[in-house]
Design a protein around this motif. Structure first.
Motif, PDB file in Angstrom:
ATOM      1  N   CYS A 147       1.035  -1.272  -0.009  1.00 46.21           N
ATOM      2  CA  CYS A 147      -0.250  -0.227   0.014  1.00 46.21           C
ATOM      3  C   CYS A 147       0.768   0.828  -0.214  1.00 46.21           C
ATOM      4  CB  CYS A 147      -0.597  -0.171   1.687  1.00 46.21           C
ATOM      5  SG  CYS A 147      -2.274  -1.187   1.674  1.00 46.21           S
ATOM      6  N   ALA A 148       2.029   1.219   1.533  1.00 44.26           N
ATOM      7  CA  ALA A 148       2.988   2.520   1.131  1.00 44.26           C
ATOM      8  C   ALA A 148       3.493   2.758  -0.154  1.00 44.26           C
ATOM      9  CB  ALA A 148       4.164   2.413   1.881  1.00 44.26           C
ATOM     10  N   SER A 149       3.570   1.349  -0.828  1.00 49.57           N
ATOM     11  CA  SER A 149       5.060   1.331  -2.334  1.00 49.57           C
ATOM     12  C   SER A 149       3.340   2.246  -3.617  1.00 49.57           C
ATOM     13  CB  SER A 149       5.301   0.239  -2.747  1.00 49.57           C
ATOM     14  OG  SER A 149       6.237  -0.496  -1.880  1.00 49.57           O
ATOM     15  N   MET A 150       2.383   1.395  -3.149  1.00 50.05           N
ATOM     16  CA  MET A 150       2.131   2.723  -4.578  1.00 50.05           C
ATOM     17  C   MET A 150       1.356   4.199  -4.212  1.00 50.05           C
ATOM     18  SD  MET A 150       0.259   0.344  -6.230  1.00 50.05           S
ATOM     19  CE  MET A 150      -1.397   0.431  -6.761  1.00 50.05           C
ATOM     20  N   ALA A 151       1.344   4.530  -2.839  1.00 46.90           N
ATOM     21  CA  ALA A 151       0.892   5.654  -2.522  1.00 46.90           C
ATOM     22  C   ALA A 151       2.710   6.302  -2.849  1.00 46.90           C
ATOM     23  CB  ALA A 151       0.847   6.111  -1.361  1.00 46.90           C
ATOM     24  N   SER A 152       3.454   5.895  -1.750  1.00 43.20           N
ATOM     25  CA  SER A 152       4.898   7.051  -2.320  1.00 43.20           C
ATOM     26  C   SER A 152       4.726   7.003  -4.348  1.00 43.20           C
ATOM     27  CB  SER A 152       5.997   5.906  -2.135  1.00 43.20           C
ATOM     28  OG  SER A 152       5.822   5.599  -0.591  1.00 43.20           O
ATOM     29  N   MET A 153       4.888   5.763  -4.900  1.00 46.72           N
ATOM     30  CA  MET A 153       5.189   6.176  -6.656  1.00 46.72           C
ATOM     31  C   MET A 153       3.861   6.983  -6.989  1.00 46.72           C
ATOM     32  SD  MET A 153       6.997   5.425  -8.912  1.00 46.72           S
ATOM     33  CE  MET A 153       7.675   4.060  -8.787  1.00 46.72           C
ATOM     34  N   VAL A 154       2.487   6.951  -6.752  1.00 45.76           N
ATOM     35  CA  VAL A 154       1.950   7.757  -6.695  1.00 45.76           C
ATOM     36  C   VAL A 154       2.478   9.411  -6.435  1.00 45.76           C
ATOM     37  CG1 VAL A 154      -0.684   8.320  -6.802  1.00 45.76           C
ATOM     38  CG2 VAL A 154      -0.277   6.527  -7.131  1.00 45.76           C
ATOM     39  N   TYR A 155       2.721   9.590  -5.242  1.00 47.07           N
ATOM     40  CA  TYR A 155       3.498  11.040  -4.877  1.00 47.07           C
ATOM     41  C   TYR A 155       4.098  11.167  -5.969  1.00 47.07           C
ATOM     42  CZ  TYR A 155       6.089  13.483  -1.792  1.00 47.07           C
ATOM     43  OH  TYR A 155       7.112  14.524  -1.531  1.00 47.07           O
ATOM     44  N   LEU A 156       5.820  10.486  -5.779  1.00 48.14           N
ATOM     45  CA  LEU A 156       6.436  11.302  -6.595  1.00 48.14           C
ATOM     46  C   LEU A 156       6.162  11.507  -7.865  1.00 48.14           C
ATOM     47  CD1 LEU A 156       9.205   8.056  -5.382  1.00 48.14           C
ATOM     48  CD2 LEU A 156       9.266  11.012  -4.756  1.00 48.14           C
ATOM     49  N   ILE A 157       5.550  10.528  -8.756  1.00 54.56           N
ATOM     50  CA  ILE A 157       4.975  11.042 -10.150  1.00 54.56           C
ATOM     51  C   ILE A 157       4.572  12.662  -9.983  1.00 54.56           C
ATOM     52  CG2 ILE A 157       3.612  10.694 -12.150  1.00 54.56           C
ATOM     53  CD1 ILE A 157       3.923   7.499 -11.075  1.00 54.56           C
ATOM     54  N   ASP A 158       3.466  12.608  -9.454  1.00 50.14           N
ATOM     55  CA  ASP A 158       2.763  13.522  -9.062  1.00 50.14           C
ATOM     56  C   ASP A 158       3.415  15.320  -8.881  1.00 50.14           C
ATOM     57  OD1 ASP A 158       0.190  15.381  -9.087  1.00 50.14           O
ATOM     58  OD2 ASP A 158       0.799  15.579  -6.777  1.00 50.14           O
ATOM     59  N   ARG A 159       4.463  15.106  -8.269  1.00 53.80           N
ATOM     60  CA  ARG A 159       5.742  15.884  -7.196  1.00 53.80           C
ATOM     61  C   ARG A 159       6.313  15.767  -9.259  1.00 53.80           C
ATOM     62  NH1 ARG A 159       8.674  17.231  -2.442  1.00 53.80           N
ATOM     63  NH2 ARG A 159       8.572  19.067  -2.470  1.00 53.80           N
ATOM     64  N   TYR A 160       6.902  15.380  -9.583  1.00 57.03           N
ATOM     65  CA  TYR A 160       7.567  15.215 -10.366  1.00 57.03           C
ATOM     66  C   TYR A 160       7.836  15.234 -11.946  1.00 57.03           C
ATOM     67  CZ  TYR A 160      10.798  15.715  -6.365  1.00 57.03           C
ATOM     68  OH  TYR A 160      11.065  16.105  -5.181  1.00 57.03           O
ATOM     69  N   GLY A 161       6.135  14.286 -12.433  1.00 55.40           N
ATOM     70  CA  GLY A 161       6.166  14.147 -13.259  1.00 55.40           C
ATOM     71  C   GLY A 161       6.823  12.773 -14.298  1.00 55.40           C
ATOM     72  N   LEU A 162       6.757  12.777 -15.253  1.00 54.04           N
ATOM     73  CA  LEU A 162       7.255  11.519 -15.868  1.00 54.04           C
ATOM     74  C   LEU A 162       8.180  11.537 -17.027  1.00 54.04           C
ATOM     75  CD1 LEU A 162       5.008   8.555 -15.509  1.00 54.04           C
ATOM     76  CD2 LEU A 162       7.373   8.467 -14.698  1.00 54.04           C
TER      77      LEU A 162
END
Ligand SMILES: [Zn+2]
Length: 459
Positions: free
Chosen positions: A444-459
């Motif tokens: 769960c935390a891994s998913m939240a972390s990845m979503v957070y990082l993509i939101d913050r920095y884009g892809l």
């Protein structure tokens, strides 16, 4: 009015704050990830959610009453998180029912032996009498085609074991999966009357593993079952000893047409670019033989919990959507319908992430995207190091988000350790008790972390 020394001090203070703010981005991120992981492990709700989904609702085959109950339950949970919006997307799904438990026997000159089989999803039933006939064994689809003239009027036994030499069990499944998926279609073309497929599993036991089969446009739709691996060994041995061996099986399944169901969608609106979407999810439906705990109850509670962690701890720039897809197992109607909506509404999807590899210890993410995107994701790997996630490489996204990839959307798939996944996959063994609480929470935390990082920095 501020006195001069105080003014100087204030100015210096401001400069220091600005510089430290710049330098501390990476640190902010590690603090945020730490928060996600700590909260998931200490105050997490995913395990209890999974218990409810498995024990109070249970198996959730598309079109069933349980699947409808799971839709309402998921909708209510997301509403309780006070997201900006929660809604149901209508999807027509096939309603296939298994009917009464199947039976099967090996019939030799010395007697009859019961064996464990289960009908393949979407397959036709045998009728009340069942079918009986000579059985012919092949080690692969290719071998069956090579000996196509030996098939007409017989039951075909496709006895292809998983390739245990591969490290990834997902790869094994990819390599052997067509035996089940198109085996009955191909055998039908050759005039067979029924098909028995060796279960696609890494374990040797008495549990048959189901899964979808697809007749395509073939009109000779013949009944198809999976046989347990232990019984596949016995059957193969008996065939070798007696070329006139017969096999009997009875299945009671039928396809009842299409019924209305739903994808369940929850959204947090973006604060800066609300027209850009980050979507993640799992599939709400499961096979009917068990509780669908790992497949894909885990993906559902991973996604619900990731949404809760994000909502409580972070204000996203982009819009964030969690989607509980319906009908992954025997039709992919939910994933297909979602992509259709995204295209019709011209929604810009930055990425789609899926968890459909079970609730085992997360190891990283497979990335189905350009090298540039892969490099960007890899640049965040130091942030995941404290949680022992280290796999960030070209790979698979997920079945439900596949149709989005056809529209050019990059995909990520959570990759838990997969060594135990196919022991229970699509069988009666996929129950809540085999899911480890902490491993689930780390996902769960891994998913939240990845979503957070993509939101913050884009892809
Ligand atoms: Zn699945």
């Amino acid at each position: 009015m501020i006195k001069k020394p105080a003014r100087v001090f204030f100015f210096v203070f401001l400069v220091v704050m600005m510089v430290s703010n710049r330098l501390s981005h990476g640190q902010d991120d590690s603090v945020m990830l730490k928060r996600f992981f700590t909260e998931a492990l200490v105050k997490g709700q995913s395990y209890e959610n999974l218990r409810y989904l498995c024990k109070n609702i249970g198996p959730r085959l598309s079109g069933s009453a349980n699947a409808a109950e799971a839709v309402t339950w998921t909708e209510n949970i997301m509403k309780s998180y006070k997201l900006d919006s929660v809604w149901l997307q209508p999807v027509y799904v096939p309603k296939w029912v298994r009917g009464k438990k199947e039976s099967a026997k090996i019939i030799s000159s010395s007697g009859k032996t019961d064996v464990n089989v289960t009908a393949l999803g979407n397959s036709v039933g045998t009728g009340k009498k069942g079918i009986q006939g000579n059985i012919v064994e092949f080690g692969s689809l290719e071998e069956m085609k090579k000996h196509g003239d030996e098939v007409a009027g017989k039951i075909v036994f496709l006895n292809e074991p998983m390739d245990l030499s591969l490290y990834s069990t997902g790869r094994m499944y990819g390599k052997t999966g067509n035996t089940r998926y198109i085996g009955p279609q191909e055998a039908g073309k050759l005039g067979a009357v029924g098909v028995v497929v060796r279960s696609l599993t890494t374990s040797m036991d008495d549990f048959p593993h189901t899964g979808a089969t697809d007749y395509g446009t073939e009109t000779n739709r013949i009944p198809a079952v999976a046989i347990s691996t232990n019984d596949a060994v016995i059957l193969s041995r008996e065939i070798a000893q007696d070329p006139n061996l017969e096999f009997y099986f009875r299945t009671n399944c039928e396809m009842l047409g299409e019924v209305l169901s739903y994808n369940v969608i929850g959204q947090i609106n973006g604060s800066e670019t609300p027209d850009e979407y980050i979507v993640f999810g799992g599939h709400l439906d499961s096979w009917d033989l068990a509780e669908g705990a790992h497949d894909d109850g885990a993906g559902i509670v991973h996604s619900l919990e990731a949404m809760r962690l994000l909502k409580d701890n972070y204000r996203p720039r982009r819009s964030i959507r969690a989607v509980m897809f319906i009908n992954e197992e025997n039709g992919l109607a939910g994933g297909t319908e979602y992509a259709k909506m995204a295209q019709q509404n011209k929604e810009k999807h930055v990425v789609a992430i899926e968890s459909d590899g079970g609730g085992f210890l997360p190891m990283g993410f497979g990335i189905n995207a350009s090298d540039e995107v892969i490099k960007r994701v890899q640049s965040w790997s130091p942030l995941f190091k404290p949680y022992r996630l280290f796999v960030f490489e070209k790979g698979y996204g997920g079945a439900d988000i596949g149709p989005l990839n056809d529209l050019g959307v990059p995909l990520l798939g959570l990759e838990p350790s997969d060594q135990r996944y196919f022991d229970m996959h699509h069988s009666a063994k996929d129950v809540f008790e085999i899911v480890n609480r902490r491993e689930l929470e780390l996902g769960c935390a891994s998913m939240a972390s990845m979503v957070y990082l993509i939101d913050r920095y884009g892809l």
